[in-house]
Design a protein around this motif. Structure first.
Motif, PDB file in Angstrom:
ATOM      1  N   GLY A   1      32.174   4.068 -16.461  1.00 33.95           N
ATOM      2  CA  GLY A   1      32.686   4.960 -15.554  1.00 33.95           C
ATOM      3  C   GLY A   1      33.027   6.342 -16.196  1.00 33.95           C
ATOM      4  N   VAL A   2      33.370   6.483 -17.266  1.00 27.03           N
ATOM      5  CA  VAL A   2      33.401   7.606 -17.892  1.00 27.03           C
ATOM      6  C   VAL A   2      32.125   8.358 -18.069  1.00 27.03           C
ATOM      7  N   MET A   3      31.208   7.627 -18.634  1.00 22.30           N
ATOM      8  CA  MET A   3      29.843   8.650 -19.090  1.00 22.30           C
ATOM      9  C   MET A   3      29.160   8.856 -18.168  1.00 22.30           C
ATOM     10  N   ARG A   4      29.217   8.006 -16.992  1.00 20.09           N
ATOM     11  CA  ARG A   4      28.464   8.462 -15.751  1.00 20.09           C
ATOM     12  C   ARG A   4      28.701   9.902 -15.147  1.00 20.09           C
ATOM     13  N   HIS A   5      29.981  10.383 -15.279  1.00 24.67           N
ATOM     14  CA  HIS A   5      30.343  11.550 -14.808  1.00 24.67           C
ATOM     15  C   HIS A   5      30.336  12.605 -15.889  1.00 24.67           C
ATOM     16  N   LEU A   6      29.739  12.324 -16.965  1.00 25.12           N
ATOM     17  CA  LEU A   6      29.745  13.371 -18.087  1.00 25.12           C
ATOM     18  C   LEU A   6      28.526  14.100 -18.094  1.00 25.12           C
ATOM     19  N   PRO A   7      28.179  15.338 -18.321  1.00 23.97           N
ATOM     20  CA  PRO A   7      29.231  16.403 -18.134  1.00 23.97           C
ATOM     21  C   PRO A   7      30.045  16.453 -16.899  1.00 23.97           C
ATOM     22  N   TYR A   8      31.241  16.988 -16.885  1.00 24.80           N
ATOM     23  CA  TYR A   8      31.888  17.115 -15.698  1.00 24.80           C
ATOM     24  C   TYR A   8      32.471  18.558 -15.994  1.00 24.80           C
ATOM     25  N   PHE A   9      32.059  19.239 -14.701  1.00 29.19           N
ATOM     26  CA  PHE A   9      32.322  20.697 -14.623  1.00 29.19           C
ATOM     27  C   PHE A   9      33.402  20.868 -13.624  1.00 29.19           C
ATOM     28  N   CYS A  10      34.402  21.492 -13.931  1.00 28.80           N
ATOM     29  CA  CYS A  10      35.357  22.149 -12.904  1.00 28.80           C
ATOM     30  C   CYS A  10      36.196  23.308 -13.299  1.00 28.80           C
ATOM     31  N   ARG A  11      36.669  24.185 -12.274  1.00 34.38           N
ATOM     32  CA  ARG A  11      37.549  25.245 -12.627  1.00 34.38           C
ATOM     33  C   ARG A  11      38.582  25.159 -11.549  1.00 34.38           C
ATOM     34  N   GLY A  12      39.669  26.065 -12.137  1.00 37.93           N
ATOM     35  CA  GLY A  12      40.885  26.103 -11.472  1.00 37.93           C
ATOM     36  C   GLY A  12      41.903  26.965 -12.063  1.00 37.93           C
ATOM     37  N   GLN A  13      42.842  27.390 -11.265  1.00 38.84           N
ATOM     38  CA  GLN A  13      43.968  28.455 -11.888  1.00 38.84           C
ATOM     39  C   GLN A  13      44.815  27.548 -12.982  1.00 38.84           C
ATOM     40  N   VAL A  14      45.036  28.458 -13.758  1.00 37.90           N
ATOM     41  CA  VAL A  14      46.118  27.934 -14.908  1.00 37.90           C
ATOM     42  C   VAL A  14      47.656  28.087 -14.214  1.00 37.90           C
ATOM     43  N   VAL A  15      48.233  26.855 -14.120  1.00 35.96           N
ATOM     44  CA  VAL A  15      49.544  26.949 -13.720  1.00 35.96           C
ATOM     45  C   VAL A  15      50.562  26.579 -15.059  1.00 35.96           C
ATOM     46  N   ARG A  16      51.757  26.375 -14.650  1.00 36.06           N
ATOM     47  CA  ARG A  16      52.668  26.308 -15.520  1.00 36.06           C
ATOM     48  C   ARG A  16      53.156  24.740 -15.749  1.00 36.06           C
ATOM     49  N   GLY A  17      53.122  24.288 -16.880  1.00 34.85           N
ATOM     50  CA  GLY A  17      53.466  22.867 -17.198  1.00 34.85           C
ATOM     51  C   GLY A  17      55.133  22.621 -17.465  1.00 34.85           C
ATOM     52  N   PHE A  18      55.295  21.796 -18.555  1.00 31.82           N
ATOM     53  CA  PHE A  18      56.847  21.667 -18.796  1.00 31.82           C
ATOM     54  C   PHE A  18      57.119  22.607 -20.104  1.00 31.82           C
ATOM     55  N   GLY A  19      56.075  23.558 -20.571  1.00 35.14           N
ATOM     56  CA  GLY A  19      56.322  24.290 -21.610  1.00 35.14           C
ATOM     57  C   GLY A  19      56.564  23.814 -22.980  1.00 35.14           C
ATOM     58  N   ARG A  20      56.132  22.509 -23.268  1.00 34.27           N
ATOM     59  CA  ARG A  20      56.398  21.902 -24.399  1.00 34.27           C
ATOM     60  C   ARG A  20      54.961  22.084 -25.183  1.00 34.27           C
ATOM     61  N   GLY A  21      53.865  22.035 -24.863  1.00 34.24           N
ATOM     62  CA  GLY A  21      52.734  22.325 -25.569  1.00 34.24           C
ATOM     63  C   GLY A  21      52.911  23.359 -26.778  1.00 34.24           C
ATOM     64  N   SER A  22      53.198  24.550 -26.663  1.00 33.32           N
ATOM     65  CA  SER A  22      53.454  25.643 -27.532  1.00 33.32           C
ATOM     66  C   SER A  22      54.742  25.483 -28.479  1.00 33.32           C
TER      67      SER A  22
END
Ligand SMILES: Cc1cc2nc3c(=O)[nH]c(=O)nc-3n(C[C@H](O)[C@H](O)[C@H](O)COP(=O)(O)O)c2cc1C
Ligand SMILES: Nc1ncnc2c1ncn2[C@@H]1O[C@H](COP(=O)(O)OP(=O)(O)O)[C@@H](O)[C@H]1O
Ligand SMILES: [Mg+2]
Length: 162
Positions: free
Chosen positions: A6-27
């Protein structure tokens, strides 16, 4: 392994989108910022791209292409109720880029999402992913995707969708 098909059939997978706010935990908690995609981009992922940790290439707007790791899923350590797709770019940016368009090419799979019994072990797993991704992206088959026309976004042009 059933997921591999399932995974390999779709790679490479290209997408774009706007960066939104998450929970602010990453940084703040992890010291590893992740640029989060809106729900709509996550919902558009092919149904059989399984949750997990992947690696590939990413650029912000019409900027340079950098190595990245991306996490797709529910972040079991934090027990999120909504599926997220978050990209950590291996580059030091001068400032945040919320609201900008993030372009992503997912080229390979690293591992499934896991729960951890401490924040330290989550952080060291992510750091291990980053090191592994850096190595694998130096392979010629992956390096060539860095030059893909997908990343040739005209300057000043707002692009969304595919
Ligand atoms: C390479 C990478 C691997 C990750 N692996 C896991 C994981 O195995 N389990 C987990 O719960 N979260 C994992 N995460 C997600 C972090 O928990 C998440 O990025 C963090 O909660 C930040 O969320 P925020 O963007 O909402 O602030 C991973 C993130 C990255 C970038
Ligand atoms: N190398 C980087 N990779 C990803 N995001 C970065 C990076 N450097 C700065 N950022 C900024 O940090 C934000 C992510 O930080 P994070 O703590 O995960 O917050 P949030 O929960 O809002 O996603 C991104 O949206 C982006 O604007
Ligand atoms: Mg984030």
């Amino acid at each position: 392994m059933p997921w591999a098909d399932g995974v390999m059939r779709h790679l490479p997978y290209f997408c774009r989108g706007q960066v939104v706010r998450g929970f602010g935990r990453g940084s703040k908690q992890l010291g590893i910022p992740t640029a989060n995609f809106p729900e709509q981009v996550v919902d558009n992922l092919p149904a059989d791209v399984s949750t997990g940790i992947y690696y590939g290439w990413a650029s912000v707007g019409s900027g340079d292409v950098h190595k990245m790791v991306v996490s797709i899923g529910w972040n079991p350590y934090y027990k999120n109720t909504k599926k997220s797709m978050e990209t950590h770019i291996m580059h030091t940016f001068k400032e945040d880029f919320y609201g900008e368009i993030l372009n992503v090419a997912i080229v390979g799979y690293l591992r499934p999402e896991k729960n951890f019994d401490s924040l330290e072990s989550l952080i060291s797993a992510i750091q291990g992913d980053i090191e592994e991704a850096k190595k694998r992206l130096d392979l010629p088959e992956h390096l060539k995707l860095k030059e893909d026309s997908f990343f040739r976004v005209p300057k000043g042009k707002i692009m969304n969708g595919h």
